[in-house]
Each structure stands twice: as structure tokens, then as C-alpha cells.
Write a protein that holds these residues in place. Structure first.
Motif, short mmCIF file in Angstrom:
data_model
loop_
_atom_site.label_atom_id
_atom_site.label_comp_id
_atom_site.label_asym_id
_atom_site.label_seq_id
_atom_site.Cartn_x
_atom_site.Cartn_y
_atom_site.Cartn_z
N ALA A 46 29.93 32.80 35.99
CA ALA A 46 30.81 33.92 36.30
C ALA A 46 31.10 33.99 37.80
O ALA A 46 32.23 34.27 38.22
N GLY A 47 30.07 33.72 38.60
CA GLY A 47 30.24 33.79 40.05
C GLY A 47 31.25 32.80 40.58
O GLY A 47 32.20 33.16 41.29
N PHE A 48 31.07 31.55 40.24
CA PHE A 48 31.95 30.53 40.80
C PHE A 48 33.34 30.56 40.18
O PHE A 48 34.33 30.29 40.86
N PHE A 49 33.44 30.92 38.90
CA PHE A 49 34.77 31.13 38.33
C PHE A 49 35.45 32.30 39.01
O PHE A 49 36.67 32.29 39.24
N GLY A 50 34.67 33.32 39.33
CA GLY A 50 35.23 34.54 39.93
C GLY A 50 35.70 34.37 41.36
O GLY A 50 36.43 35.24 41.87
N ILE A 51 35.30 33.28 42.02
CA ILE A 51 35.82 33.02 43.37
C ILE A 51 36.72 31.78 43.36
O ILE A 51 37.02 31.21 44.41
N GLY A 52 37.13 31.37 42.17
CA GLY A 52 38.10 30.28 42.07
C GLY A 52 37.54 28.89 42.17
O GLY A 52 38.29 27.93 42.29
N GLN A 53 36.21 28.75 42.11
CA GLN A 53 35.59 27.43 42.22
C GLN A 53 35.41 26.84 40.82
O GLN A 53 34.30 26.73 40.30
N ILE A 54 36.52 26.45 40.21
CA ILE A 54 36.50 25.94 38.84
C ILE A 54 36.46 24.42 38.87
O ILE A 54 37.18 23.80 39.66
N PRO A 55 35.63 23.78 38.05
CA PRO A 55 35.57 22.30 38.04
C PRO A 55 36.93 21.70 37.74
O PRO A 55 37.67 22.17 36.87
N THR A 56 37.26 20.64 38.47
CA THR A 56 38.52 19.92 38.24
C THR A 56 38.22 18.43 38.21
O THR A 56 37.52 17.91 39.07
N ASN A 111 28.29 31.82 50.49
CA ASN A 111 28.82 32.79 51.46
C ASN A 111 29.72 33.85 50.82
O ASN A 111 29.93 34.91 51.39
N LYS A 112 30.24 33.57 49.62
CA LYS A 112 31.08 34.56 48.94
C LYS A 112 30.32 35.31 47.83
O LYS A 112 30.83 36.30 47.31
N LEU A 113 29.16 34.78 47.47
CA LEU A 113 28.41 35.37 46.35
C LEU A 113 27.10 36.02 46.79
O LEU A 113 26.32 36.47 45.95
N GLY A 114 26.87 36.05 48.11
CA GLY A 114 25.70 36.76 48.60
C GLY A 114 24.46 35.90 48.73
O GLY A 114 24.50 34.67 48.75
N SER A 115 23.31 36.58 48.79
CA SER A 115 22.03 35.91 49.02
C SER A 115 21.33 35.61 47.70
O SER A 115 21.76 36.03 46.62
#
Length: 694
Positions: free
Chosen positions: A467-477, A361-365
Motif C-alpha cells: 500500500a505504501g509504495f503503490f500510494g507514492i507511485g512506486q509501482i513495479p515496471t 523518505n516519503k513513508l516515514g520512519s
């Protein structure tokens, strides 16, 4: 005291097949640990675990009926509180002893010793050993409670919960039943054999008779490993009789072993006309849906025969074979139908529909995603000297098969079906292959893309996710990595390193981030993502057997050419074998510490400010070797470069023996720091040599 073999068996409904080996081992380990912690089983005693679809069991040798008595020492209280000035028990001590049931007369036998900064009284008493009959039920219950089971269920009118309903509990110590209750079931010596091939309830005479009794009377092979080996032997033997091979079958073999108790292998077949469907579809249908083992010719081509691992051994298995053939036919028909319908619809027309499928939903289709992948894949293809138009075509088609009926039914075939459908509508083989290979590597040890178009697309795919998920703060923890970013990072690193591909990782990350529309990425990507990947690279290199100090030395320089990392590691390892290595590493460490004290910019050293003979000698030594060393660096001959630099050792040693770096004269001091800075820059182009110093 001599022990006897203990048997614990829990009979249940069918257990989860994929988890069965893990459950069997964990159950046995839990019981073994419980017995040993209570002194009832020897630390080095033999044990065996058993697991079938309907039972978990363990036998432990040398188990005692009662553990040996042991001395237990406990602190009573500080001496200052327990005794008066003349050594008489205080009221506090009397009350404490009364509560513990210790006679006051025992005070004379108490030990006095320091406990921290205060002296205290300690009482030692002999405690009777644990009795097997009293603790075994609790040990079994604890072992069940600790099993790796995500969900439990309740059955009947009781309160017991387990992964499946339980029916019988066998607790035998030698020939004796150990009383106990687990999951609301009272222990006994009765178990059950095969549902159809045994005579029903079976009494186990002794714990040692467990396995042979189940084999002979129960028609069951209870040992998981033995049952697996038995199935594999039958499969290999039958495949040989069919002049066929089995392909990859290890995972399916484990699952089938957990589904049968008395394995027997039979041969089935299907109509040859189904072989017109891509064999990956038929293989997945047989393996995933029916648990059959497909057969292949020596070239790896699927045959219209398969092996069935049945739970029944019959003189006439025709009904079993016919039944399985009848069941598989509709599955194969569905696969053929999906394939034919997908071919009719085509692959390219589905590309436009990707715009209506949400990727995130934050990275488009998915349509947005393939546009970004196309941009990055074209750029990478150009850097690799490949055709950018072909990379663009492959990127645009790469996700279209996600909308096909076949991939909708079998998601595992994404990419594979894209290749078939692309070829069917006339795509060039290199484009079709790239569509299939851009998911590689899917797992550790998987093959890599084998063309530059495929490599470009695979890198674009993985870098877009990162790049996409890092760019929306979804970093593995921690252990959480819902988007598979660690796997994607390892894939990028493997492609770059094993290619090897002369690409700059930092630049690739930058290109991937720039492909997103402005405002989509709300968090800076370049630095955090590079650091994340560098850490994955560090772990990968260590796991591959490279020395930790060598890995740390090379990665300390934060290399972005991943293809050059392994050659640098090899060069540093060769450098370490030189007699000059230790001294130069120690000198580099000293230089690093000295340069931390430098103030302002350090330019080139001025020969006119060189005072001491030792610093002049070092300057001229650097001037002499620098051109050759730099030439080796430019030609990526790192081992040769470090060998040349090893020749500076004598000059470096003399410099530190005879020269005071931090001279009182500011210009001289700054010039000497500049000389050391020049030396450090020359020495540390492959790795931070100072990190090799002990």
C-alpha cells in the motif's frame, strides 16, 4: 568431409565463483553458435563445457577445418531499371555489376522473378565455405563479449578487457593448433594445472586429450558438474563417518565447486562452548564467511564440527585443518560477543529508537511503519479470532532486531534474532515465533507462518509495503522491482490461499491504506493494488498447472476471497466434464452479448409479461433450481451448485430455439432481457461461464 574435435580454453585469474557455471555455459553456447552459423559444426554435434576457478573451456565434436561451399542468391535490381525495352543491359546495370565484380556476360544466367509487385533480376553465385583458422578467433572474441558480465577490467599495457586478467589461450583442432589472437593472447596448446599440485605448464596433445590430461597431469577436475558431484560424494561420505547430517547445502556446494579445482574434504571442529550461541548465527558465520559445511545431529541440532572443502590433497592435512580451525574461532567469538551484547541491551528498549531510522523518505520512519503494522495486525488478528493484544505486541517488536549488532553484521538473521531476543526478555512463545515468521514466505516454496498471530503480522508487514509504495507511485515496471513488491504480493496471496484464511483481500488493502497518516499516500491504492495482485494470482495459478480458460473464468469475477479461488477452480473443472457444459457456456456467451444491448436497469422478470411457452418454462426452471443452487453457493459447495445449474440446459436451449429476445414490444423485450440477466446472475456466481466457450 570428416571433422575433428575442437578445444577452446581461456586461462584466467580467479573468476567470480557465484557466476562461474553461468559463464561456463554461456561461453560454450556462444562458441557453438558461432561455429554452426558458419557451417563448421554439425547442428546435432556433441559438445561439453568446462569451468574451474581459473578457466573457461569447451570441446566440440565434428568441427570442420573448412565449411562446404554454398550458393548465395542476391537481388541485383528491378528489370525495368536493368534492361532496355529490347532486353539489353542498361548503363545502370553495367555499373552495378562492375562494382560487384560480376562480368556483364553473366546477365544471361540471371534469374527473373517477381519481387513484390515488380520483376527483378537475381544472381546466384557459389561462395567458398568459412575457414576455421580465419574465423575462430573472432568467434571466441564474440562469445566473450556476449558473456553476462556486469563489469570488466583492463590489465597490463594492452587494451584487452575481461572480467579477470587472461593469461593463456588454447585453440586445438584435433592435434593442430589453430592460429588466432583473443584478448591480445596468441593461441597455443599450453595450459596450466593446479597451482601447487601440478608441474606447471602442460601441453595438450589433442583436443580429445584435454580432460584426461588435466586430470592426470594437472590434478584438476575441469568439468563443473563432475567436480560438484565429487565434492558432494565426499561430503556425504564424511558426514556419515561423523554420524552427522549436512542440512541444506545445495547453494554452498555450487559456490565451493567454483572455488576449488582439486577438492578434498577434511573435518574441523571448534569449542563446544560456542554452541551456547543460537545455531543460526554459527551456521551463517561458517557458511557465509568461511564456506564451511556445518554438521548436525539427527534432530537438526548443530554439532561443534564442520567440513572443509580444501583445494589441496595432502597425506598429512593437519596444517590445513589446524589453520581453518584457527581462522573460524575469531568469527565464532564475534558472533558470541554480538549475541551477548544484544541480550544485555534487550529488544524492547530498541523499539523507541526505530523512530529515528528512516524507512523511506516519503513513508516515514521504521517507528511509523511498526505503528501501522500494529494497527493492521490487530484488525486481522481480530478477524481470525486471535488475541489482538498479542498481535500488537508482536508488531511493535517485529523490527527492533534490525538495530542489534548481530543483525547489523548478518542481515539475513532479521526476524530470527528477534525471536531469540524476545524470548530472552520473557515474551510469550507465540509472540516470539510471530516476530521470526512475519518475513515468511521469503522465497518461492518457503514455509508460511503457522499461527494466526504470525499470519496477521506477516500480512500486515507485506500489505504495508504494498500500500505504501503503490500510494507514492512506486509501482513495479518491467523487470524493475526495487522494493520487492511482487514477492510481497505473492506472499500475501499464498498466506490467504494456502491458509486458507477467510479474509477479504479488498478489505485488507483498504485497512492497510487507511493506516497511513492523511496526505502520506498521494495516489489511489485500492483498485491498482488489487489489480496488480490479481495478475500475480493469475500467473501463480497458471504456473501451478491450472487451465488458462478456467483461471480466466474464475478471475473474471474479480474475487476478493482468495481462499475460495482454488475450490472454485476445481468446481469449474468438474463442471467442464459435464455433458451440458459446452452448451451452457455457449449460451452464457450469447447472453453476455445480448445483455450488452440492454438499456436502463434490468429488474426482476414479470411473470405476467411472459408470452412464449419456452420463456415460461425457463422462468419456472430458474425458480425451481435457484434456492438449492444458492444454498450450495452459501455453503461454498461450488461443484454441487454448478451441477444443479447444469439441469437448466434443456430449458435454455429451448428458449433460444423458440424465443426472439429482442421483440418489437418494449415491455416484452425488456422482460426477456431481465429473465436472461437473472439467469446470468445465477449461473455466474462461481465463474464467468461464458469464458469457457470456445
Amino acid at each position: 568431409m570428416t571433422g575433428a574435435t575442437l578445444l577452446v580454453e581461456l586461462l584466467t585469474e580467479e573468476l567470480p565463483p557465484k557466476a562461474l557455471p553461468k559463464l561456463g555455459q554461456a561461453f560454450a553456447n556462444g562458441i557453438l553458435a558461432g561455429l554452426r552459423s558458419r557451417g563448421l559444426a554439425p547442428a546435432d554435434g556433441a559438445s561439453r563445457w568446462f569451468a574451474t576457478p581459473r578457466r573457461l573451456a569447451v570441446t566440440v565434436a565434428g568441427v570442420l577445418s573448412e565449411g562446404a561451399p554454398k550458393d548465395v542468391t542476391e537481388k541485383i535490381m528491378p528489370v525495368s531499371v536493368a534492361l532496355t525495352a529490347d532486353g539489353q543491359p542498361t548503363a545502370a546495370l553495367s555499373k552495378k555489376l562492375e562494382a560487384k565484380g560480376i562480368p556483364l556476360s553473366a546477365v544471361a544466367s540471371f534469374e527473373r522473378r517477381m519481387d513484390g509487385k515488380a520483376e527483378a533480376l537475381f544472381h546466384t553465385s557459389t561462395v567458398a565455405g568459412a575457414k576455421l583458422a580465419e574465423v575462430l578467433g573472432g568467434i571466441v572474441q564474440d562469445a566473450l563479449r556476449q558473456l553476462p558480465i556486469p563489469k570488466v577490467m583492463r590489465w597490463g599495457d594492452g587494451d584487452a578487457t575481461f572480467v579477470r586478467p587472461a593469461h593463456k589461450l588454447t585453440l586445438l583442432h584435433g592435434a593442430d593448433v589453430v592460429p588466432g589472437s583473443v584478448l591480445d593472447i596468441q593461441s597455443g596448446r599450453t595450459t596450466r594445472g593446479h597451482r601447487f599440485m601440478s608441474r606447471g605448464d602442460i601441453d595438450i596433445a589433442t583436443a580429445d586429450a584435454y580432460e584426461p590430461t588435466l586430470l592426470a597431469e594437472g590434478k584438476i577436475i575441469p568439468d563443473f558438474a563432475e567436480r560438484r558431484a565429487n565434492i558432494e560424494k565426499q561430503l556425504v561420505s564424511e558426514a556419515g563417518r561423523q554420524n552427522a547430517t549436512l542440512g541444506e547445502y545445495a547453494d554452498l556446494l555450487d559456490e565451493v565447486t567454483a572455488l576449488v579445482e582439486h577438492p578434498t574434504v577434511y573435518v574441523g571442529e571448534f569449542e563446544a562452548e560456542f554452541l551456547a550461541v543460537p545455531q543460526e548465527c554459527l551456521i551463517l558465520t561458517m557458511r557465509a564467511n568461511q564456506k564451511y559445511f556445518p554438521l548436525f545431529d539427527t534432530e537438526g541440532k548443530l554439532l561443534n564440527r564442520f567440513l572443509i572443502v580444501s583445494n589441496m590433497e595432502l597425506a598429512d592435512p593437519s596444517n590445513i585443518i589446524t589453520g581453518n580451525q584457527r581462522v573460524v574461532r575469531p568469527r565464532l567469538s564475534d558472533a558470541r560477543f554480538f549475541f551477548e551484547q544484544d541480550i544485555k541491551a534487550g529488544l524492547t528498549p530498541r523499539v523507541v529508537k526505530l523512530g529515528s531510522v528512516v524507512y523511506h523518505n516519503k513513508l516515514g520512519s521504521l517507528g511509523d511503519r511498526v505503528e501501522r503494522m500494529s494497527t493492521v495486525a490487530r484488525r486481522i488478528a481480530g478477524l481470525l479470532g486471535a488475541d489482538e493484544n498479542l498481535a500488537n505486541r508482536a508488531a511493535l517488536l517485529s523490527k527492533a532486531d534490525l538495530l542489534t549488532d548481530m543483525v547489523g553484521e548478518f542481515p539475513e538473521l532479521q526476524g530470527t534474532m528477534g525471536r531469540y531476543y524476545a524470548l530472552a526478555e520473557g515474551a510469550l512463545p507465540v509472540v516470539a515465533e510471530a516476530i521470526e515468521q512475519h518475513y515468511r514466505p521469503r522465497f518461492a516454496g518457503d514455509a508460511l507462518p503457522d499461527s494466526n498471530i504470525g499470519r496477521a503480522l506477516a500480512l500486515a508487514d507485506k500489505l504495508d509495503s504494498l500500500a505504501g509504495f503503490f500510494g507514492i507511485g512506486q509501482i513495479p515496471t518491467g523487470d524493475k522491482d526495487p522494493f520487492g513488491l511482487r514477492r510481497a504480493a505473492l506472499g500475501v496471496l499464498r498466506i490467504l490461499m494456502e491458509g486458507p484464511l477467510p479474509l477479504d483481500l479488498a478489505e485488507l488493502i483498504k485497512h492497510a491504506a487507511e493506516a497511513f497518516n492523511p496526505g502520506v499516500l498521494t495516489v489511489g491504492v485500492d483498485g491498482p493494488l488489487y489489480d496488480f495482485m490479481l495478475e500475480r494470482l493469475r500467473n501463480t495459478l497458471r504456473d501451478a498447472g491450472h487451465a488458462q480458460d478456467v483461471v480466466d473464468a474464475v478471475l473474471a469475477l474479480k474475487p476478493t476471497r482468495i481462499d475460495l479461488v482454488v475450490p472454485k477452480l476445481e468446481a469449474v473443472l468438474a463442471f467442464q466434464q459435464l455433458p451440458e457444459a459446452a452448451a451452457l457456456a455457449a449460451a452464457n456467451k450469447r447472453i453476455v452479448n445480448i445483455l450488452k444491448k440492454a438499456e436502463g436497469e434490468l429488474g426482476e422478470p414479470d411473470v405476467a409479461l411472459l408470452v412464449e411457452e419456452a420463456e415460461k418454462a425457463l422462468f419456472h426452471a430458474i425458480v425451481e433450481v435457484a434456492p438449492l443452487a444458492r444454498s450450495h453457493f452459501q455453503n461454498e459447495a461450488y461443484t454441487d451448485a454448478l451441477r444443479v445449474l447444469a439441469g437448466l440446459r434443456a430449458a435454455v436451449d429451448r428458449f433460444f430455439d423458440e424465443v426472439m429476445v429482442m421483440a418489437e414490444e418494449p415491455l416484452v423485450r425488456q422482460n426477456r432481457l431481465a429473465l436472461l440477466n437473472q439467469l446470468a446472475g445465477l449461473m455466474n456466481q462461481v465463474a464467468d461461464i461464458s469464458r469457457l466457450s470456445a
